[in-house]
Scaffold this motif. Structure first.
Motif, PDB file in Angstrom:
ATOM      1  N   GLU A  68       0.825  -1.203   0.000  1.00 39.56           N
ATOM      2  CA  GLU A  68       0.000   0.000   0.000  1.00 39.56           C
ATOM      3  C   GLU A  68       0.867   1.264   0.000  1.00 39.56           C
ATOM      4  OE1 GLU A  68      -4.052   1.106   0.678  1.00 39.56           O
ATOM      5  OE2 GLU A  68      -3.517   0.316   2.625  1.00 39.56           O
ATOM      6  N   ARG A  69       1.920   1.258   0.815  1.00 42.30           N
ATOM      7  CA  ARG A  69       2.746   2.470   0.894  1.00 42.30           C
ATOM      8  C   ARG A  69       3.521   2.705  -0.388  1.00 42.30           C
ATOM      9  NH1 ARG A  69       5.623   2.924   6.595  1.00 42.30           N
ATOM     10  NH2 ARG A  69       6.032   4.985   5.747  1.00 42.30           N
ATOM     11  N   ARG A  70       4.055   1.616  -0.955  1.00 39.75           N
ATOM     12  CA  ARG A  70       4.774   1.787  -2.213  1.00 39.75           C
ATOM     13  C   ARG A  70       3.799   2.096  -3.350  1.00 39.75           C
ATOM     14  NH1 ARG A  70      10.473   0.973  -2.055  1.00 39.75           N
ATOM     15  NH2 ARG A  70      10.308   1.478  -4.259  1.00 39.75           N
ATOM     16  N   GLY A  71       2.607   1.484  -3.281  1.00 39.86           N
ATOM     17  CA  GLY A  71       1.595   1.745  -4.303  1.00 39.86           C
ATOM     18  C   GLY A  71       1.173   3.203  -4.288  1.00 39.86           C
ATOM     19  N   ALA A  72       0.973   3.734  -3.062  1.00 36.61           N
ATOM     20  CA  ALA A  72       0.605   5.143  -2.931  1.00 36.61           C
ATOM     21  C   ALA A  72       1.702   6.016  -3.524  1.00 36.61           C
ATOM     22  CB  ALA A  72       0.396   5.484  -1.466  1.00 36.61           C
ATOM     23  N   PHE A  87     -21.505  -6.279  -5.522  1.00 36.27           N
ATOM     24  CA  PHE A  87     -20.685  -6.892  -4.494  1.00 36.27           C
ATOM     25  C   PHE A  87     -19.372  -6.141  -4.338  1.00 36.27           C
ATOM     26  CE2 PHE A  87     -18.287  -9.988  -2.206  1.00 36.27           C
ATOM     27  CZ  PHE A  87     -19.226 -10.728  -1.532  1.00 36.27           C
ATOM     28  N   PHE A  88     -18.802  -5.761  -5.479  1.00 35.49           N
ATOM     29  CA  PHE A  88     -17.515  -5.059  -5.502  1.00 35.49           C
ATOM     30  C   PHE A  88     -17.628  -3.718  -4.772  1.00 35.49           C
ATOM     31  CE2 PHE A  88     -14.361  -2.488  -7.940  1.00 35.49           C
ATOM     32  CZ  PHE A  88     -13.241  -3.233  -7.612  1.00 35.49           C
ATOM     33  N   ILE A  89     -18.671  -2.953  -5.100  1.00 34.62           N
ATOM     34  CA  ILE A  89     -18.844  -1.643  -4.471  1.00 34.62           C
ATOM     35  C   ILE A  89     -19.105  -1.809  -2.976  1.00 34.62           C
ATOM     36  CG2 ILE A  89     -20.287   0.407  -4.391  1.00 34.62           C
ATOM     37  CD1 ILE A  89     -20.782   0.003  -7.377  1.00 34.62           C
ATOM     38  N   ALA A  90     -19.995  -2.774  -2.644  1.00 27.14           N
ATOM     39  CA  ALA A  90     -20.325  -2.973  -1.230  1.00 27.14           C
ATOM     40  C   ALA A  90     -19.113  -3.457  -0.450  1.00 27.14           C
ATOM     41  CB  ALA A  90     -21.478  -3.972  -1.100  1.00 27.14           C
ATOM     42  N   ALA A  91     -18.233  -4.217  -1.112  1.00 26.38           N
ATOM     43  CA  ALA A  91     -17.044  -4.720  -0.418  1.00 26.38           C
ATOM     44  C   ALA A  91     -16.166  -3.557   0.035  1.00 26.38           C
ATOM     45  CB  ALA A  91     -16.258  -5.659  -1.332  1.00 26.38           C
ATOM     46  N   PHE A  92     -16.054  -2.537  -0.816  1.00 27.50           N
ATOM     47  CA  PHE A  92     -15.256  -1.365  -0.434  1.00 27.50           C
ATOM     48  C   PHE A  92     -15.851  -0.690   0.800  1.00 27.50           C
ATOM     49  CE2 PHE A  92     -13.406  -1.855  -4.519  1.00 27.50           C
ATOM     50  CZ  PHE A  92     -12.158  -1.301  -4.410  1.00 27.50           C
ATOM     51  N   GLU A 131      -8.543  -4.631   9.211  1.00 27.33           N
ATOM     52  CA  GLU A 131      -8.960  -4.040   7.938  1.00 27.33           C
ATOM     53  C   GLU A 131      -8.365  -4.823   6.769  1.00 27.33           C
ATOM     54  OE1 GLU A 131      -8.607   0.214   7.531  1.00 27.33           O
ATOM     55  OE2 GLU A 131      -8.108  -0.002   5.411  1.00 27.33           O
ATOM     56  N   TYR A 132      -7.069  -5.121   6.858  1.00 27.40           N
ATOM     57  CA  TYR A 132      -6.437  -5.843   5.753  1.00 27.40           C
ATOM     58  C   TYR A 132      -6.946  -7.267   5.642  1.00 27.40           C
ATOM     59  CZ  TYR A 132      -3.316  -2.050   4.771  1.00 27.40           C
ATOM     60  OH  TYR A 132      -2.822  -0.835   4.407  1.00 27.40           O
ATOM     61  N   MET A 133      -7.210  -7.911   6.808  1.00 26.42           N
ATOM     62  CA  MET A 133      -7.721  -9.276   6.723  1.00 26.42           C
ATOM     63  C   MET A 133      -9.123  -9.293   6.135  1.00 26.42           C
ATOM     64  SD  MET A 133      -6.017 -10.746  10.131  1.00 26.42           S
ATOM     65  CE  MET A 133      -6.814 -12.301  10.278  1.00 26.42           C
ATOM     66  N   ASN A 134      -9.922  -8.270   6.475  1.00 21.07           N
ATOM     67  CA  ASN A 134     -11.247  -8.173   5.868  1.00 21.07           C
ATOM     68  C   ASN A 134     -11.149  -7.985   4.365  1.00 21.07           C
ATOM     69  OD1 ASN A 134     -13.206  -8.562   7.810  1.00 21.07           O
ATOM     70  ND2 ASN A 134     -12.945  -6.511   8.639  1.00 21.07           N
ATOM     71  N   MET A 135     -10.194  -7.138   3.943  1.00 19.15           N
ATOM     72  CA  MET A 135     -10.006  -6.936   2.506  1.00 19.15           C
ATOM     73  C   MET A 135      -9.668  -8.252   1.824  1.00 19.15           C
ATOM     74  SD  MET A 135      -7.829  -3.482   2.453  1.00 19.15           S
ATOM     75  CE  MET A 135      -6.900  -3.883   0.995  1.00 19.15           C
ATOM     76  N   ALA A 136      -8.775  -9.038   2.453  1.00 19.11           N
ATOM     77  CA  ALA A 136      -8.381 -10.310   1.852  1.00 19.11           C
ATOM     78  C   ALA A 136      -9.577 -11.250   1.771  1.00 19.11           C
ATOM     79  CB  ALA A 136      -7.259 -10.942   2.664  1.00 19.11           C
ATOM     80  N   THR A 137     -10.418 -11.241   2.825  1.00 18.79           N
ATOM     81  CA  THR A 137     -11.582 -12.122   2.810  1.00 18.79           C
ATOM     82  C   THR A 137     -12.548 -11.717   1.709  1.00 18.79           C
ATOM     83  OG1 THR A 137     -11.338 -12.097   5.186  1.00 18.79           O
ATOM     84  CG2 THR A 137     -13.252 -13.209   4.306  1.00 18.79           C
ATOM     85  N   ILE A 139      -4.215 -17.430  -4.791  1.00 22.88           N
ATOM     86  CA  ILE A 139      -3.442 -16.342  -4.189  1.00 22.88           C
ATOM     87  C   ILE A 139      -3.215 -15.222  -5.206  1.00 22.88           C
ATOM     88  CG2 ILE A 139      -1.163 -15.744  -3.272  1.00 22.88           C
ATOM     89  CD1 ILE A 139      -1.157 -18.421  -1.855  1.00 22.88           C
ATOM     90  N   VAL A 140      -2.899 -15.604  -6.450  1.00 22.62           N
ATOM     91  CA  VAL A 140      -2.673 -14.580  -7.479  1.00 22.62           C
ATOM     92  C   VAL A 140      -3.945 -13.777  -7.716  1.00 22.62           C
ATOM     93  CG1 VAL A 140      -2.248 -14.242  -9.937  1.00 22.62           C
ATOM     94  CG2 VAL A 140      -0.774 -15.750  -8.620  1.00 22.62           C
ATOM     95  N   LYS A 141      -5.084 -14.474  -7.777  1.00 20.19           N
ATOM     96  CA  LYS A 141      -6.353 -13.773  -8.025  1.00 20.19           C
ATOM     97  C   LYS A 141      -6.678 -12.826  -6.875  1.00 20.19           C
ATOM     98  CE  LYS A 141      -8.554 -17.164 -11.037  1.00 20.19           C
ATOM     99  NZ  LYS A 141      -9.533 -18.242 -11.101  1.00 20.19           N
ATOM    100  N   ILE A 142      -6.455 -13.306  -5.632  1.00 17.40           N
ATOM    101  CA  ILE A 142      -6.712 -12.436  -4.478  1.00 17.40           C
ATOM    102  C   ILE A 142      -5.782 -11.225  -4.527  1.00 17.40           C
ATOM    103  CG2 ILE A 142      -6.507 -12.284  -1.964  1.00 17.40           C
ATOM    104  CD1 ILE A 142      -7.631 -15.009  -1.711  1.00 17.40           C
ATOM    105  N   ALA A 143      -4.506 -11.477  -4.900  1.00 17.93           N
ATOM    106  CA  ALA A 143      -3.526 -10.383  -4.950  1.00 17.93           C
ATOM    107  C   ALA A 143      -3.968  -9.317  -5.944  1.00 17.93           C
ATOM    108  CB  ALA A 143      -2.157 -10.928  -5.324  1.00 17.93           C
ATOM    109  N   VAL A 144      -4.535  -9.746  -7.081  1.00 17.71           N
ATOM    110  CA  VAL A 144      -5.001  -8.764  -8.060  1.00 17.71           C
ATOM    111  C   VAL A 144      -6.068  -7.867  -7.440  1.00 17.71           C
ATOM    112  CG1 VAL A 144      -6.275  -8.502 -10.217  1.00 17.71           C
ATOM    113  CG2 VAL A 144      -4.438 -10.169 -10.068  1.00 17.71           C
ATOM    114  N   PHE A 145      -7.007  -8.490  -6.689  1.00 20.31           N
ATOM    115  CA  PHE A 145      -8.053  -7.685  -6.062  1.00 20.31           C
ATOM    116  C   PHE A 145      -7.489  -6.738  -5.012  1.00 20.31           C
ATOM    117  CE2 PHE A 145     -11.230 -10.449  -7.946  1.00 20.31           C
ATOM    118  CZ  PHE A 145     -12.175  -9.501  -8.270  1.00 20.31           C
ATOM    119  N   MET A 146      -6.487  -7.228  -4.266  1.00 24.23           N
ATOM    120  CA  MET A 146      -5.877  -6.366  -3.252  1.00 24.23           C
ATOM    121  C   MET A 146      -5.227  -5.162  -3.921  1.00 24.23           C
ATOM    122  SD  MET A 146      -6.530  -7.889  -0.462  1.00 24.23           S
ATOM    123  CE  MET A 146      -5.473  -7.664   0.918  1.00 24.23           C
TER     124      MET A 146
END
Lengths: 120, 354
Positions: free
Chosen positions: B31-35, B210-215, B252-258, B300-307
């Motif tokens: 997140e920090r490097r992405g920002a 689902f995507f919008i509500a997930a955020f 927060e991050y674990m919820n995002m991963a879920t 894992i790759v698919k989850i990483a893309v969403f993250m």
């Protein structure tokens, strides 16, 4: 029930993590309490009044509406599960759902007309 | 169940759980490097090669910080708050399937913490418990910013719970099952010979909802009103410091991963690689366990893309105003969710009748 046994393991691990974090924080963190350090932080300004103040009723209304709609949405789940298998038996379940949905939409329209969600 | 099964299940659960906890340090640096990447600045690059040890430094810093319990707080609830958020966030992981199964000592074990047949209901039920932690924490802090943040957060999370539930409900109608594992196995193969047979092509509107509500459920920008640091200092965790703050962060991050795991399982084919069926892969690899490893990697790759999308959106889209947020949920997403449900039912009916 046996399928939920691993959830029990997960529960124990999650509990261990929580306890671990709590202990580590207690053990490692220094403590040097000073009166101003323990005061309310509201951007450095001296706080006016208590935070146990009344808040907008709009929040309460949203909670009530959520209860109504989430319970109504929860009734869809059993229907959703059996719908696919019931397709061969004619449109009875579809019609039942549409009637129920109409009632739900009516409720939603009523909320909009009454402007229950006014938040500003 | 035999003792052997119990031990393997416990070890498997521990590995999956520890793996999910690793999301936190990884996302800290990502997140920090992405920002930094998006804002055209170097970002943290001092600790270790390319700043890769930054999360370790961050965690050590959080643990070594002074523990302050402000004078005005309601102590029991204040201390309980962060853990009540982390605890459900840890439990929801159980429903996410990471692969088909692996073989050990001539026995098959599912690549999932628990093969729950009501997976979706379990996630919705446990996932929404986190709100108690936020409310307790915010109220017990006895700080006006915390209180406002907690009130906003709770009304936002419960409002977006409804479109989330409706989108999940449409998916249940489509797959005819509550089990995420079963949903994933239905998504094998191809659609019309060109597209992978993924849920997103059958439930595009459902996925969008689902995507919008997930955020909103994970309190991420553009829906991070509860923490909006420009108005509320830090929202419900204003009075928290040190590892307590870190605990909210972890949750927060674990919820995002879920949430990412749910979207992957429901709409993006879970452990299936596009176009290649599991049987073909098994033939190529020749071993059940190799296939299992490949499936875990795929998930894992698919989850990483969403993250990454979560991070990308966070630094791209500005924050909503609170009334706009509520209007979006009640006036757009909920009617759309109901519409999607009716549409799915009608399509299924006419498909079945034809």
């Amino acid at each position: 029930m046996e399928a939920f046994l691993p959830v029990g393991f997960l529960l124990i691990f999650a509990l261990l993590l929580c306890i671990g974090l709590f202990t580590v924080k207690r053990l490692l963190g220094p403590r040097n309490p000073v009166a101003s350090k323990l005061a309310v932080y509201e951007c450095g300004v001296t706080p006016e009044g208590s935070a146990r103040a009344p808040f907008k009723t709009a929040f309460y209304l949203i909670a009530v509406l959520f209860l109504l709609f989430d319970v109504e949405a929860a009734f869809f789940f059993p229907w959703a599960l059996v719908y696919r298998q019931s397709l061969s038996e004619g449109p009875a379940l579809l019609i039942a759902m549409l009637v129920y949905m109409a009632l739900l939409v009516l409720g939603l329209v009523y909320i909009f007309r009454k402007d229950c969600l006014k938040l500003n | 169940m035999e003792a052997m099964d119990l031990i393997v299940t416990a070890v498997k659960t521990a590995i999956i759980y520890l793996g999910m906890v690793q999301v936190v340090p990884i996302m800290l640096i990502v997140e920090r490097r992405g920002a930094a990447l998006i804002q055209d600045r170097p970002g943290p690059n001092r600790v270790g090669p390319f700043g890769l040890f930054q999360p370790i430094a961050d965690v050590i810093k959080m643990m070594m910080k002074e523990v302050t319990i402000p004078r005005q707080v309601n102590k029991a609830l204040y201390l309980l708050g962060p853990f009540l958020v982390l605890f459900p966030a840890s439990l929801v992981i159980a429903a996410i399937p990471f692969g088909d199964f692996f073989t050990l000592f001539d026995r098959n074990y599912v690549l999932q913490v628990a093969n729950i047949d009501v997976g979706i209901l379990y996630v919705l039920a446990i996932g929404s418990l986190g709100i108690y932690g936020i409310l307790f924490g915010g109220w017990a802090s006895n700080n006006k910013f915390s209180l406002i943040g907690a009130m906003r957060s709770s009304s936002q999370i419960i409002s977006y719970e409804i479109p989330l539930g409706l989108a999940a409900c449409s998916a249940v109608v489509w797959y005819g099952s509550f089990s995420l594992r079963e949903m994933v196995s239905i998504q094998e193969g191809t659609l019309l010979g060109v597209l992978p047979n993924w849920g997103i092509f059958y439930q595009p509107l459902g996925f969008l909802l689902f995507f919008i509500a997930a955020f909103a459920e994970t309190n991420r920008l553009p829906f991070d009103l509860p923490e909006s640091e420009a108005e509320l200092v830090a929202g419900f965790h204003t009075e928290y410091g040190a590892m307590d703050f870190g605990t909210f962060f972890m949750a927060e991050y674990m919820n995002m991963a879920t949430m990412s795991g749910l979207m992957v399982s429901m709409y993006f084919g879970g452990w299936h690689l596009p176009w290649i069926s599991d049987a073909t892969l098994l033939q190529w690899l020749g071993s059940r366990n190799l296939l299992a490893a490949l499936q875990v990697l795929t998930v894992i790759v698919k989850i990483a893309v969403f993250m990454l999308i979560f991070v990308w959106v966070r630094w791209t889209i500005p924050r909503f105003r609170f009334d706009q947020l509520m209007r979006l949920a009640w006036k757009n997403l909920i009617p759309l969710g109901l519409f999607n449900l009716v549409l799915t039912a009608l399509i299924l009916y006419f498909k079945g009748a034809a």
